[in-house]
Design a protein around this motif. Structure first.
Motif, PDB file in Angstrom:
ATOM      1  N   GLU A  22       0.798  -1.227   0.000  1.00 49.94           N
ATOM      2  CA  GLU A  22       0.000   0.000   0.000  1.00 49.94           C
ATOM      3  C   GLU A  22       0.834   1.283   0.000  1.00 49.94           C
ATOM      4  OE1 GLU A  22      -3.423   0.049   2.495  1.00 49.94           O
ATOM      5  OE2 GLU A  22      -4.105   1.738   1.280  1.00 49.94           O
ATOM      6  N   ASN A  23       1.874   1.333   0.818  1.00 54.66           N
ATOM      7  CA  ASN A  23       2.679   2.560   0.886  1.00 54.66           C
ATOM      8  C   ASN A  23       4.024   2.449   0.182  1.00 54.66           C
ATOM      9  OD1 ASN A  23       0.777   4.084   2.510  1.00 54.66           O
ATOM     10  ND2 ASN A  23       1.286   2.641   4.140  1.00 54.66           N
ATOM     11  N   ALA A  24       4.152   1.452  -0.644  1.00 58.81           N
ATOM     12  CA  ALA A  24       5.438   1.238  -1.310  1.00 58.81           C
ATOM     13  C   ALA A  24       5.674   2.257  -2.416  1.00 58.81           C
ATOM     14  CB  ALA A  24       5.496  -0.174  -1.879  1.00 58.81           C
ATOM     15  N   LYS A  25       6.951   2.567  -2.578  1.00 63.01           N
ATOM     16  CA  LYS A  25       7.351   3.449  -3.672  1.00 63.01           C
ATOM     17  C   LYS A  25       7.638   2.559  -4.877  1.00 63.01           C
ATOM     18  CE  LYS A  25      11.003   6.246  -4.451  1.00 63.01           C
ATOM     19  NZ  LYS A  25      12.390   6.409  -3.992  1.00 63.01           N
ATOM     20  N   ILE A  26       7.115   2.962  -6.023  1.00 64.46           N
ATOM     21  CA  ILE A  26       7.364   2.167  -7.225  1.00 64.46           C
ATOM     22  C   ILE A  26       8.457   2.846  -8.049  1.00 64.46           C
ATOM     23  CG2 ILE A  26       6.375   1.201  -9.344  1.00 64.46           C
ATOM     24  CD1 ILE A  26       5.254   0.009  -6.718  1.00 64.46           C
ATOM     25  N   LYS A  27       9.504   2.095  -8.274  1.00 61.11           N
ATOM     26  CA  LYS A  27      10.607   2.630  -9.057  1.00 61.11           C
ATOM     27  C   LYS A  27      10.639   1.864 -10.375  1.00 61.11           C
ATOM     28  CE  LYS A  27      15.431   3.307  -8.362  1.00 61.11           C
ATOM     29  NZ  LYS A  27      16.559   2.792  -7.582  1.00 61.11           N
ATOM     30  N   MET A  28      10.551   2.578 -11.480  1.00 56.74           N
ATOM     31  CA  MET A  28      10.578   1.892 -12.764  1.00 56.74           C
ATOM     32  C   MET A  28      11.867   2.188 -13.514  1.00 56.74           C
ATOM     33  SD  MET A  28       6.801   1.965 -14.360  1.00 56.74           S
ATOM     34  CE  MET A  28       5.432   1.730 -13.234  1.00 56.74           C
ATOM     35  N   ASN A  29      12.508   1.125 -13.941  1.00 55.65           N
ATOM     36  CA  ASN A  29      13.676   1.283 -14.799  1.00 55.65           C
ATOM     37  C   ASN A  29      13.222   1.072 -16.231  1.00 55.65           C
ATOM     38  OD1 ASN A  29      15.348   1.388 -12.482  1.00 55.65           O
ATOM     39  ND2 ASN A  29      15.337  -0.847 -12.403  1.00 55.65           N
ATOM     40  N   ILE A  30      13.267   2.124 -17.009  1.00 50.26           N
ATOM     41  CA  ILE A  30      12.873   1.990 -18.408  1.00 50.26           C
ATOM     42  C   ILE A  30      14.073   1.461 -19.197  1.00 50.26           C
ATOM     43  CG2 ILE A  30      11.927   3.184 -20.431  1.00 50.26           C
ATOM     44  CD1 ILE A  30      10.070   3.207 -17.937  1.00 50.26           C
ATOM     45  N   ILE A  31      13.879   0.331 -19.819  1.00 48.79           N
ATOM     46  CA  ILE A  31      14.968  -0.273 -20.576  1.00 48.79           C
ATOM     47  C   ILE A  31      14.728  -0.087 -22.066  1.00 48.79           C
ATOM     48  CG2 ILE A  31      16.153  -2.436 -21.103  1.00 48.79           C
ATOM     49  CD1 ILE A  31      15.513  -3.226 -18.192  1.00 48.79           C
ATOM     50  N   LYS A  32      15.621   0.672 -22.683  1.00 49.52           N
ATOM     51  CA  LYS A  32      15.467   0.964 -24.106  1.00 49.52           C
ATOM     52  C   LYS A  32      15.708  -0.282 -24.940  1.00 49.52           C
ATOM     53  CE  LYS A  32      16.034   5.837 -24.633  1.00 49.52           C
ATOM     54  NZ  LYS A  32      16.809   6.934 -25.181  1.00 49.52           N
ATOM     55  N   ALA A  33      14.842  -0.476 -25.910  1.00 50.82           N
ATOM     56  CA  ALA A  33      14.949  -1.665 -26.744  1.00 50.82           C
ATOM     57  C   ALA A  33      16.148  -1.574 -27.666  1.00 50.82           C
ATOM     58  CB  ALA A  33      13.669  -1.835 -27.548  1.00 50.82           C
ATOM     59  N   LYS A  34      16.832  -2.683 -27.795  1.00 53.88           N
ATOM     60  CA  LYS A  34      17.994  -2.752 -28.668  1.00 53.88           C
ATOM     61  C   LYS A  34      17.886  -3.980 -29.546  1.00 53.88           C
ATOM     62  CE  LYS A  34      22.517  -1.102 -27.569  1.00 53.88           C
ATOM     63  NZ  LYS A  34      23.735  -1.439 -26.824  1.00 53.88           N
ATOM     64  N   ALA A  35      18.358  -3.834 -30.765  1.00 55.62           N
ATOM     65  CA  ALA A  35      18.324  -4.958 -31.686  1.00 55.62           C
ATOM     66  C   ALA A  35      19.675  -5.109 -32.360  1.00 55.62           C
ATOM     67  CB  ALA A  35      17.238  -4.743 -32.734  1.00 55.62           C
ATOM     68  N   LYS A  36      19.910  -6.311 -32.863  1.00 58.43           N
ATOM     69  CA  LYS A  36      21.145  -6.559 -33.595  1.00 58.43           C
ATOM     70  C   LYS A  36      20.776  -7.021 -34.993  1.00 58.43           C
ATOM     71  CE  LYS A  36      25.428  -9.145 -33.375  1.00 58.43           C
ATOM     72  NZ  LYS A  36      26.166 -10.223 -32.705  1.00 58.43           N
ATOM     73  N   CYS A  37      21.321  -6.310 -35.978  1.00 57.08           N
ATOM     74  CA  CYS A  37      21.030  -6.641 -37.366  1.00 57.08           C
ATOM     75  C   CYS A  37      21.642  -7.989 -37.729  1.00 57.08           C
ATOM     76  CB  CYS A  37      21.578  -5.540 -38.266  1.00 57.08           C
ATOM     77  SG  CYS A  37      21.291  -5.868 -40.020  1.00 57.08           S
ATOM     78  N   LEU A  38      20.854  -8.833 -38.388  1.00 55.96           N
ATOM     79  CA  LEU A  38      21.358 -10.162 -38.753  1.00 55.96           C
ATOM     80  C   LEU A  38      22.215 -10.119 -40.015  1.00 55.96           C
ATOM     81  CD1 LEU A  38      18.178 -12.321 -38.052  1.00 55.96           C
ATOM     82  CD2 LEU A  38      20.191 -12.080 -36.604  1.00 55.96           C
ATOM     83  N   LYS A  39      22.153  -8.998 -40.720  1.00 51.39           N
ATOM     84  CA  LYS A  39      22.934  -8.875 -41.958  1.00 51.39           C
ATOM     85  C   LYS A  39      24.311  -8.286 -41.709  1.00 51.39           C
ATOM     86  CE  LYS A  39      20.278 -10.526 -45.127  1.00 51.39           C
ATOM     87  NZ  LYS A  39      20.702 -11.703 -45.893  1.00 51.39           N
ATOM     88  N   CYS A  40      24.322  -7.150 -40.972  1.00 49.71           N
ATOM     89  CA  CYS A  40      25.602  -6.455 -40.805  1.00 49.71           C
ATOM     90  C   CYS A  40      26.083  -6.416 -39.347  1.00 49.71           C
ATOM     91  CB  CYS A  40      25.519  -5.040 -41.381  1.00 49.71           C
ATOM     92  SG  CYS A  40      24.507  -3.909 -40.417  1.00 49.71           S
TER      93      CYS A  40
END
Ligand SMILES: [Zn+2]
Length: 113
Positions: free
Chosen positions: A58-76
């Protein structure tokens, strides 16, 4: 709202851990949220607020870590940040990649009083 069931799920996980560790009051919950996890952080925050009522969070602080999406190209093999699932490699303009991260949606840590 999809985020409400996600919030309830998160609360269940925290409660289960709290029971195991015999924690009574949770003061902080840290959540990893990837940018392509399908959850809107603001909506999740709101949903958590609603769903946490009358729980040990009920009184908890919510901390969100936003993780940016990353991708790896299969060609290069170029690694790049993506905003959404339908992105092109900025180097070779192909649409063939694997997601490295950004789909995270999990409880990273909890703190008790
Ligand atoms: Zn490429």
């Amino acid at each position: 709202m999809h985020e409400l069931s996600v919030a309830q799920n998160i609360i269940e996980i925290v409660e289960e851990n709290a029971r195991k560790l015999k924690l009574k009051i949770i003061s902080e919950v840290e959540i990893d949220v990837g940018t392509i996890s399908g959850v809107v952080p603001e909506n999740l925050e709101f949903a958590m607020d609603v769903a946490m009522k009358d729980t040990i969070l009920e009184n908890a602080k919510i901390k969100m870590n936003i993780i940016k999406a990353k991708a790896k190209c299969l060609k290069c093999a170029n690694e790049f940040e993506i905003e959404e699932m339908y992105s092109l490699c900025p180097k070779c303009n192909r649409f063939e990649f694997e997601i490295i991260n950004g789909k995270e949606l999990k409880v990273k840590s909890i703190k008790a009083e």
